[in-house]
Design an enzyme around this catalytic site. Structure first.
Site, PDB file in Angstrom:
ATOM      1  N   LEU A 199       0.816  -1.216   0.000  1.00  0.00           N
ATOM      2  CA  LEU A 199       0.000   0.000   0.000  1.00  0.00           C
ATOM      3  C   LEU A 199       0.844   1.257   0.000  1.00  0.00           C
ATOM      4  O   LEU A 199       0.415   2.313  -0.458  1.00  0.00           O
ATOM      5  CB  LEU A 199      -0.931   0.009   1.216  1.00  0.00           C
ATOM      6  CG  LEU A 199      -1.973  -1.115   1.287  1.00  0.00           C
ATOM      7  CD1 LEU A 199      -2.725  -1.040   2.604  1.00  0.00           C
ATOM      8  CD2 LEU A 199      -2.931  -1.028   0.113  1.00  0.00           C
ATOM      9  N   GLY A 200       2.031   1.175   0.559  1.00  0.00           N
ATOM     10  CA  GLY A 200       2.896   2.338   0.648  1.00  0.00           C
ATOM     11  C   GLY A 200       4.011   2.080   1.637  1.00  0.00           C
ATOM     12  O   GLY A 200       4.205   0.957   2.111  1.00  0.00           O
ATOM     13  N   GLY A 201       4.742   3.119   1.943  1.00  0.00           N
ATOM     14  CA  GLY A 201       5.847   2.973   2.872  1.00  0.00           C
ATOM     15  C   GLY A 201       6.362   4.313   3.321  1.00  0.00           C
ATOM     16  O   GLY A 201       5.987   5.355   2.775  1.00  0.00           O
ATOM     17  N   PHE A 206       9.497   4.329   8.539  1.00  0.00           N
ATOM     18  CA  PHE A 206       9.433   3.269   9.532  1.00  0.00           C
ATOM     19  C   PHE A 206       9.268   1.881   8.912  1.00  0.00           C
ATOM     20  O   PHE A 206       9.382   0.885   9.605  1.00  0.00           O
ATOM     21  CB  PHE A 206       8.279   3.522  10.505  1.00  0.00           C
ATOM     22  CG  PHE A 206       8.408   4.797  11.260  1.00  0.00           C
ATOM     23  CD1 PHE A 206       9.398   4.960  12.217  1.00  0.00           C
ATOM     24  CD2 PHE A 206       7.559   5.852  11.006  1.00  0.00           C
ATOM     25  CE1 PHE A 206       9.527   6.141  12.919  1.00  0.00           C
ATOM     26  CE2 PHE A 206       7.675   7.045  11.707  1.00  0.00           C
ATOM     27  CZ  PHE A 206       8.670   7.188  12.661  1.00  0.00           C
ATOM     28  N   GLY A 207       8.951   1.825   7.621  1.00  0.00           N
ATOM     29  CA  GLY A 207       8.771   0.531   6.993  1.00  0.00           C
ATOM     30  C   GLY A 207       7.667   0.557   5.952  1.00  0.00           C
ATOM     31  O   GLY A 207       7.089   1.607   5.662  1.00  0.00           O
ATOM     32  N   SER A 208       7.379  -0.612   5.379  1.00  0.00           N
ATOM     33  CA  SER A 208       6.376  -0.734   4.325  1.00  0.00           C
ATOM     34  C   SER A 208       5.052  -1.234   4.896  1.00  0.00           C
ATOM     35  O   SER A 208       5.017  -1.925   5.915  1.00  0.00           O
ATOM     36  CB  SER A 208       6.871  -1.688   3.239  1.00  0.00           C
ATOM     37  OG  SER A 208       8.074  -1.210   2.659  1.00  0.00           O
ATOM     38  N   VAL A 209       3.956  -0.896   4.178  1.00  0.00           N
ATOM     39  CA  VAL A 209       2.618  -1.290   4.598  1.00  0.00           C
ATOM     40  C   VAL A 209       2.001  -2.155   3.509  1.00  0.00           C
ATOM     41  O   VAL A 209       2.067  -1.813   2.318  1.00  0.00           O
ATOM     42  CB  VAL A 209       1.728  -0.057   4.863  1.00  0.00           C
ATOM     43  CG1 VAL A 209       0.353  -0.490   5.346  1.00  0.00           C
ATOM     44  CG2 VAL A 209       2.389   0.864   5.865  1.00  0.00           C
ATOM     45  N   LYS A 267       1.902  -3.207   8.839  1.00  0.00           N
ATOM     46  CA  LYS A 267       3.134  -2.426   8.709  1.00  0.00           C
ATOM     47  C   LYS A 267       4.307  -3.283   9.180  1.00  0.00           C
ATOM     48  O   LYS A 267       4.353  -3.712  10.328  1.00  0.00           O
ATOM     49  CB  LYS A 267       3.053  -1.144   9.544  1.00  0.00           C
ATOM     50  CG  LYS A 267       4.342  -0.322   9.499  1.00  0.00           C
ATOM     51  CD  LYS A 267       4.241   0.937  10.335  1.00  0.00           C
ATOM     52  CE  LYS A 267       3.387   1.968   9.665  1.00  0.00           C
ATOM     53  NZ  LYS A 267       4.017   2.531   8.438  1.00  0.00           N
ATOM     54  N   ASP A 287       6.341  13.133  12.477  1.00  0.00           N
ATOM     55  CA  ASP A 287       6.417  12.930  11.028  1.00  0.00           C
ATOM     56  C   ASP A 287       5.051  13.172  10.394  1.00  0.00           C
ATOM     57  O   ASP A 287       4.544  12.344   9.632  1.00  0.00           O
ATOM     58  CB  ASP A 287       6.918  11.520  10.709  1.00  0.00           C
ATOM     59  CG  ASP A 287       7.366  11.383   9.250  1.00  0.00           C
ATOM     60  OD1 ASP A 287       7.626  12.415   8.606  1.00  0.00           O
ATOM     61  OD2 ASP A 287       7.434  10.243   8.754  1.00  0.00           O
TER      62      ASP A 287
END
Length: 804
Positions: free
Chosen positions: A513-515, A518-521, A535, A630
């Protein structure tokens, strides 16, 4: 009172309520019956009979009360109760009238007996009762209205009216203090009071009625403000205070800066002192202040034999071996009775026995009450336990650092701590005295867990049984998780997922879905039907215990404008968080060029307001102030109804209440960073305010704040935030809106949003509003002056009409 820290640097305003034509006076020979009411001349307050079961006057309830409530507020809210400890049963027909001796009384019409009276000593035959615009009910002489014979301000209940006094009269001995309700539906005298310190110090204290030891205080008045509340010195506060100490009286009083604002100052059933503002937009009271902020700081808030946990819902839980004494009272937030033993102690039930069979059950990671007595004679844990067993009144002990603490009778104020090897709060272990029966039951439960884990190493037959058992357990957990995703919170809180399950649920993490930093989702499904967002964290080096503790804190945070944490995974080095899935993805997808849809201005404004509410909750309503660090459109998710949800807030470092700032090595996203953060100094929650201001400008314009073409008297590109500030000063905000809206905007709201944005991006963090103030501004109850140009921002970009 303690609501003085609610100091905004902005000028408040609220629509003035319409005045009522109803009468405000009771004359001799007149009577006020059920369904009648007096209304103050300004329409603000009403006096009449009410009942708490229906929250408004009616004739089919058990208990009636005479009281004063907020007449302009559609949600019935009591402010004063005359007969709080003497409810009127529905078998009577009450009326309020002037008696033959000149007192104001409640009469039982059928028996003509007096139920309640003002009991003024110097009354006369010419008295009248009047409800003033201040909310004060007075008994006065009709021939001399300036002579007050009795007033409700001298007998407050749980609410402090503007202009009323908290303190005492040194000549008459009259003491005025606030006392909480018994529970949410019963105005009878509760267990907490708020008033001047009886020790003589010039401060206000919150104290249990059955104790002389305060659990919270304002600090001593220094002539201008209370020592613990330096925020009172801010300009244009909501409330101003006056402290008087002379030969006749000693008191504190509050006044509302803007008299048209409908406010409520109360000592709540929770033992906290709170301030509220009525908002027409939400048709509800909005809390703007509460002290103490941590619920577990309130003395005995959960009652005896309970453990209080700040970051959990509910806060109060019975200790092992105990059960809730009165579930009905607990539902009404009256937990004074606490919990009771399931099985009596052997020492109490059988005193003829020479040796007790009672056992001790360990409760780790708790904070004991202050001033717990120590027994010097006990040199070891076993000796400490024996000292406790030798006394029938001993209910628990603790042995730490060579000291033996013995607790007798009811256990109060036991508090659970988030213990961690990385914190200074390791907590103590409480050894709770239980009957042999209850102890054995708890031990058997522990053994069942151990046996269940050991089955997997047994024979194949037992292994098959274990597989079946685990399958049943997993099926139950899956059903619980599905229910939680539908909005019903399971009693066991967030779910601990296995990595293999999440890998299967996300189809091996294929649908990204995105990133972010902090990491990817990844998108996944629970039960093949309920969508989730998983996540996968990068660079999470915390130990399992610390990670679970932080996840527990995040899971306890619930707000309509914050993304809900459903579960987590912590296996080996793998760290994953499971959230509810947002069907409309993130704000940037809809906002910036190449998007498939155009958000209307109304939707954009509501998104801006929702984000502000979510941030205000993180900053001021959680036990620990949480700085997002953020904030950007990519971290604002939209649900089916385009309601905004702030995401990734759990990644930021928690800020303890004993600190106002935090120095962090975390770095947010370029283009949204406050100047103090870029310079490497310690940051506060105002960095989120700065980021919000920049994001708000993007919501208005529909494009990134980075250099973008805009006509400004030349053909040069401009840095939009600086350009927006100049256009705002020039009174031309129409050109700042997204061209895709084709002018279909509310220019009043656009100007207001631009003002908010420019205040949020001021150079000095002290000049920026708080997010709670931003909410009130955008809701339309606060007016603000024109902001100044952010000079540092302008200097950093070279000029208002060029890009750096």
């Amino acid at each position: 009172m303690h609501f003085l820290p609610i100091a905004f640097t902005l000028l408040f305003f609220l629509r003035t309520p319409a005045s009522s034509v109803a009468k405000d006076t009771i004359l001799a020979g007149q009577a006020l019956a059920v369904n009648d009411k007096l209304v103050s001349k300004n329409g603000r307050y009403a006096l009449g009979f009410f009942n708490t079961s229906s929250s408004k006057p009616s004739q089919d309830t058990t208990n009636w009360y005479l009281g004063i409530w907020f007449n302009t507020v559609p949600k019935f809210t009591s402010a004063w109760v005359a007969n709080r400890d003497k409810p009127i049963k529905n078998t009577t027909s009450p009326e309020l009238t002037i008696s033959h001796d000149g007192n104001l009384v409640i009469l039982n019409r059928s028996t003509k007996s007096i139920i309640w009276s003002t009991q003024a000593n110097n009354t006369r035959n010419s008295t009248i009762a009047m409800l003033l615009s201040s909310g004060n009910l007075i008994l006065t002489d009709s021939c001399n209205s300036s002579e007050v014979l009795w007033q409700s301000f001298d007998h407050p209940t749980d609410t402090l009216f503007p202009g009323a006094k908290l303190g005492w009269n040194k000549l008459t001995g009259l003491t005025c203090r606030l006392v909480s309700w018994k529970n949410l539906n019963d105005p009878a005298t509760g267990v907490y009071y708020d008033g001047l310190d009886p020790s003589g110090l010039n401060q206000l204290v919150l104290t249990p009625l059955n104790s002389s030891i305060p659990y919270w205080s304002t600090g001593v008045w220094n002539g201008k403000y209370f020592a613990s509340l330096p925020e009172m010195t801010a300009s244009n506060p909501v409330f101003t205070a006056t402290f008087v100490n002379n030969d006749q009286e000693k008191y504190m009083t509050l006044q509302v800066v803007n008299s048209s604002m409908v406010t409520r100052n109360v000592i709540d059933v929770s033992g906290q002192t709170k301030a509220f503002i009525w908002l027409d937009s939400s048709q509800d009271w909005t809390m703007i202040y509460a002290q103490p902020k941590a619920q577990c700081d309130v003395f005995a808030i959960c009652g005896p034999f309970t453990i209080c946990t700040d970051d959990a819902v509910p806060h109060c839980n019975c200790m092992e071996g105990f059960t809730i004494t009165s579930p009905k009272d607990w539902d009404l937030e009256d937990r004074a009775s606490g919990c009771s033993r399931k099985t009596p102690l052997d020492c109490i039930s059988n005193k003829s026995m020479s040796r007790t069979t009672d056992k001790f059950y360990s409760v780790p990671c708790v904070k004991l009450p202050q001033n717990t007595p120590k027994v010097q004679a006990a040199a070891s844990a076993s000796e400490c336990a024996q000292v406790c067993l030798n006394s029938c009144s001993c209910t628990a002990y603790s042995f730490i650092d060579g000291g033996c603490s013995i607790l007798h009778n009811e256990l109060l104020n036991i508090r659970f701590l988030q213990c961690s090897s990385t914190t200074n709060f390791s907590g103590e272990t409480l050894y709770l005295r239980l009957s042999a029966k209850d102890f054995q039951r708890l031990e058997n439960n522990r053994k069942r867990i151990v046996i269940g884990l050991a089955i997997g190493t047994g024979s194949s037959a037992l292994g098959l049984f274990a597989v079946i058992l685990l399958a049943l357990i997993w099926r139950k957990k899956r059903k619980i998780s599905e229910r939680m995703l539908d909005g019903v919170q399971g009693c066991n809180g967030i779910i601990a997922f296995r990595y293999t399950y999440l890998k299967r649920a996300t189809n091996k993490f294929k649908d990204r879905l995105g990133g972010g930093s902090f990491g990817s989702v990844f998108k996944g499904f629970i039960g093949d039907s309920t969508p989730i967002a998983v996540k996968r964290l990068d660079g999470a080096y915390q130990g399992e215990k610390e990670f679970r503790a932080e996840v527990s804190s995040i899971g306890a945070i619930q707000h309509i404008n914050l993304v809900k944490l459903v579960g987590f995974c912590c296996e080996g080095s793998k760290r994953l968080l499971v959230y509810e899935h947002m069907s409309n993805r993130s704000l940037d997808v809809h906002l910036f060029p190449n998007n498939s849809t155009t958000l209307s201005w109304t939707t954009r404004y509501q998104i801006a307001l929702g984000v502000a509410r979510g941030l205000a909750y993180l900053h001021e309503s959680c036990r620990d102030c949480i700085i997002h660090c953020d904030l950007k459109p990519e971290n604002i998710l939209l649900d089916d109804s385009l309601i905004p949800k702030v995401a990734d807030f759990g990644m930021a470092k928690l800020l303890g209440r004993e600190f106002s700032r935090v120095l962090t090595t975390m770095r947010g996203t370029a283009g949204y960073l406050a100047p103090e953060w870029i310079s490497g100094v310690a940051i506060s929650a105002k960095v989120d305010v700065y980021s919000y201001g920049l994001m708000l400008l993007e919501i208005i314009s529909g494009k990134r704040n980075s250099c973008a073409p805009c006509s400004s008297g030349g053909n040069l590109d401009v840095y939009f935030p600086v350009h927006a500030a100049h256009k705002l000063l020039e009174g031309d905000v129409g050109c700042l809106t997204d061209h895709k809206l084709q002018g279909d905007v509310n220019l009043v709201e656009v100007e207001l949003a631009c003002k908010v944005a420019c205040w949020c991006i001021q150079d000095n963090e002290l000049d920026r509003p708080t997010m709670a103030q931003v909410v009130l501004i955008l809701e339309g109850i606060v007016d603000i002056r024109m902001p100044s140009i952010p000079r540092l921002l302008e200097a950093m970009t070279g000029s208002p009409y060029s890009c750096s």
